[in-house]
Design an enzyme around this catalytic site. Structure first.
Site, PDB file in Angstrom:
ATOM      1  N   VAL A  48      52.135   4.816  11.925  1.00 16.96           N
ATOM      2  CA  VAL A  48      50.890   4.808  11.154  1.00 16.96           C
ATOM      3  C   VAL A  48      51.198   4.774   9.658  1.00 16.96           C
ATOM      4  CG1 VAL A  48      48.771   6.095  10.636  1.00 16.96           C
ATOM      5  CG2 VAL A  48      49.625   6.002  12.984  1.00 16.96           C
ATOM      6  N   CYS A  49      52.253   5.476   9.250  1.00 16.07           N
ATOM      7  CA  CYS A  49      52.575   5.627   7.824  1.00 16.07           C
ATOM      8  C   CYS A  49      52.685   4.293   7.072  1.00 16.07           C
ATOM      9  CB  CYS A  49      53.839   6.449   7.647  1.00 16.07           C
ATOM     10  SG  CYS A  49      53.701   8.114   8.341  1.00 16.07           S
ATOM     11  N   PRO A  50      53.410   3.299   7.592  1.00 19.31           N
ATOM     12  CA  PRO A  50      53.494   2.051   6.820  1.00 19.31           C
ATOM     13  C   PRO A  50      52.153   1.341   6.679  1.00 19.31           C
ATOM     14  CG  PRO A  50      54.598   1.794   8.944  1.00 19.31           C
ATOM     15  CD  PRO A  50      54.245   3.246   8.798  1.00 19.31           C
ATOM     16  N   GLU A  52      49.279   2.818   6.258  1.00 20.34           N
ATOM     17  CA  GLU A  52      48.571   3.516   5.185  1.00 20.34           C
ATOM     18  C   GLU A  52      49.133   3.160   3.816  1.00 20.34           C
ATOM     19  OE1 GLU A  52      47.010   7.736   6.510  1.00 20.34           O
ATOM     20  OE2 GLU A  52      49.197   7.634   6.536  1.00 20.34           O
ATOM     21  N   LEU A  53      50.438   3.150   3.693  1.00 19.40           N
ATOM     22  CA  LEU A  53      51.048   2.852   2.404  1.00 19.40           C
ATOM     23  C   LEU A  53      50.772   1.410   1.998  1.00 19.40           C
ATOM     24  CD1 LEU A  53      54.441   4.756   2.704  1.00 19.40           C
ATOM     25  CD2 LEU A  53      52.329   5.521   1.648  1.00 19.40           C
TER      26      LEU A  53
END
Length: 188
Positions: A48-50, A52-53
């Site tokens: 999920v993190c990439p 969002e970034l």
């Protein structure tokens, strides 16, 4: 006790400046005079993190035009941020600075350290005086929408320039604000 309305505590951390491809140090002093967004996330090389970034990067130029700087923060090191930047198509697009917090200093100070030892998905908006104006924390499996951060920055800036006004739900910069007073009691 809520951190909203509190001055950010002193910190000094190593970071990866992805725009200039170099390691830097970021401290609370770097926040002075501009709006700041801290975007905490659990870990590099995840799922999920990439997304969002990358979404935050898509709104970065708008935020910069609003005198706002963005910092992503995880408990990874600045070295891991560099490696992720060099090996991920999504992360290679980033132009904002990625703070490493392996000692969990800032993560603990802002109370977003999860029981698993990783940062939770916390978004902080800090005003030019270093005062925390907004906090949002999501569960680890739910990504955020950076366009909402843009709306919140615009609202916070409007409120700073218009003391005594309030922004109702779904307020947009062209929308009407409210002036609290006896005449509005029970009429909204």
């Amino acid at each position: 006790m809520s951190l909203v309305g509190k001055k950010i505590e002193e910190f000094k951390l190593d970071a990866y400046d992805s725009k200039n491809d170099k390691f830097v140090t970021v401290s609370n002093e770097d926040l002075a005079g501009k709006w700041t967004v801290f975007m905490f996330y659990p870990a590099d090389f995840t799922f999920v993190c990439p997304t969002e970034l990358e979404d935050m990067q898509e709104h970065y130029s708008t935020l910069k035009s609003l005198n706002t700087e963005v910092y992503s923060v995880s408990t990874d090191t600045h070295f891991v941020h560099k490696a992720w930047h060099d090996h991920s198509q999504a992360i290679s697009k980033l132009e904002f600075t990625m703070i490493g917090d392996p000692q969990k200093d800032l993560t603990q100070k802002l109370d977003v350290l999860g029981e698993d030892g990783l940062a939770q998905r916390g978004t902080f908006i800090i005003d030019p005086d270093g005062i925390i104006q907004s906090i949002e924390i999501n569960s680890g499996n739910m990504g955020r929408d950076a366009s909402l951060v843009v709306d919140k920055i615009k609202a916070q800036q409007f409120l700073r320039e218009n003391p005594g006004e309030v922004c109702p739900a779904k307020w947009k910069e062209t929308g009407k604000s409210l002036t609290p007073g006896l005449d509005l009691v029970g009429k909204i």
